[in-house]
Scaffold this active site. Sequence first.
Site, PDB file in Angstrom:
ATOM      1  N   ASP A   1      -3.464  16.328 145.659  1.00 35.60           N
ATOM      2  CA  ASP A   1      -3.757  16.575 144.248  1.00 35.60           C
ATOM      3  C   ASP A   1      -2.967  17.797 143.799  1.00 35.60           C
ATOM      4  O   ASP A   1      -3.513  18.772 143.281  1.00 35.60           O
ATOM      5  CB  ASP A   1      -5.259  16.791 144.051  1.00 35.60           C
TER       6      ASP A   1
ATOM      7  N   TRP B   1     -13.196  34.323 148.680  1.00 33.45           N
ATOM      8  CA  TRP B   1     -12.568  34.495 147.363  1.00 33.45           C
ATOM      9  C   TRP B   1     -11.129  34.947 147.548  1.00 33.45           C
ATOM     10  O   TRP B   1     -10.838  35.826 148.365  1.00 33.45           O
ATOM     11  CB  TRP B   1     -13.336  35.525 146.548  1.00 33.45           C
ATOM     12  N   LEU B   2     -10.204  34.347 146.786  1.00 40.37           N
ATOM     13  CA  LEU B   2      -8.798  34.736 146.831  1.00 40.37           C
ATOM     14  C   LEU B   2      -8.437  35.457 145.540  1.00 40.37           C
ATOM     15  O   LEU B   2      -8.560  34.888 144.450  1.00 40.37           O
ATOM     16  CB  LEU B   2      -7.899  33.506 146.994  1.00 40.37           C
TER      17      LEU B   2
END
Length: 280
Positions: free
Chosen positions: A189, A88-89
């Site tokens: 993207d 998780w950031l």
Amino acid sequence: MKLSKQWIQQLPLTGVTAWHAVSGGDINEAYQLTAAGRRYFMKVQPNHSATYFDHEVSGLKAIGAVITTPKPQYQGQIDGDAYLVLNWLDSGSGSQYVLGQAVAMMHSQHQQRFGFVDNHETGKIKKDNSWNDSWVDFYLHQRLEPEVAAASEAGRWSRWRQEHFRAMCDQFGQYYAVHSVVPSLLHGDLWAGNYLFLADGTPALIDPDAIYGDPEFDLAMTTVFGGFEPAFYQGYASILPLDDGLNDRLSWYRFYYLCMHLVLFGEMYGGAVDNILAGF
């Protein structure tokens, strides 16, 4: 989908105490997990094999060798659903100038040919990333033509669109017949939803669809939906100067992203596609 406790217990994570859905894009289900006091980000693609996330893992590793990305932790399949668990950031705020420099550093990584180490599937489109010595051949035959075929199959193509599409492809081929492209590592993207700043201001890129291609392909995506300030391009140019006439070339790359949205989400993107095609 709603993940059951039985599904969660099959993960190779011990001590999962909480999980809930979070925003994570249009293609995959996304969740935050808490296990042994640590938080994780998990993507789930229902009814797919464990190899579904191979391309994303390869892209994260390639880009993560240069700039910050989430790090793959676990990958597999549970009850027929593919999953990918990442660290998780925690997000904060940061400098668009430094973000631009980070993207330029990524684009400074090169290969001998265009393509990538594995293929990928986006919705109904399977992307052929087979190595190719020609950027024109790769972009036209391994990117644009499969999109147009999918749009046609979905009833979202017309004779007018096809005529102008062929004219755009002709101009693209003529330009790159006399202008060389160095295969550069691309995010693939690069819209505003796929970057963030960590709590200490470090820029990070997420959700790659990586290939080695023309850096202007990535830069075009930054202009489709906004979210990139002038400082971003200034920071980028401090490392990789922008070539003259860039704005005149971006439309044939914007087409790729807008046509993909036409295929995935419908005719609400038809006007944007037609605006590009009308220029050819």
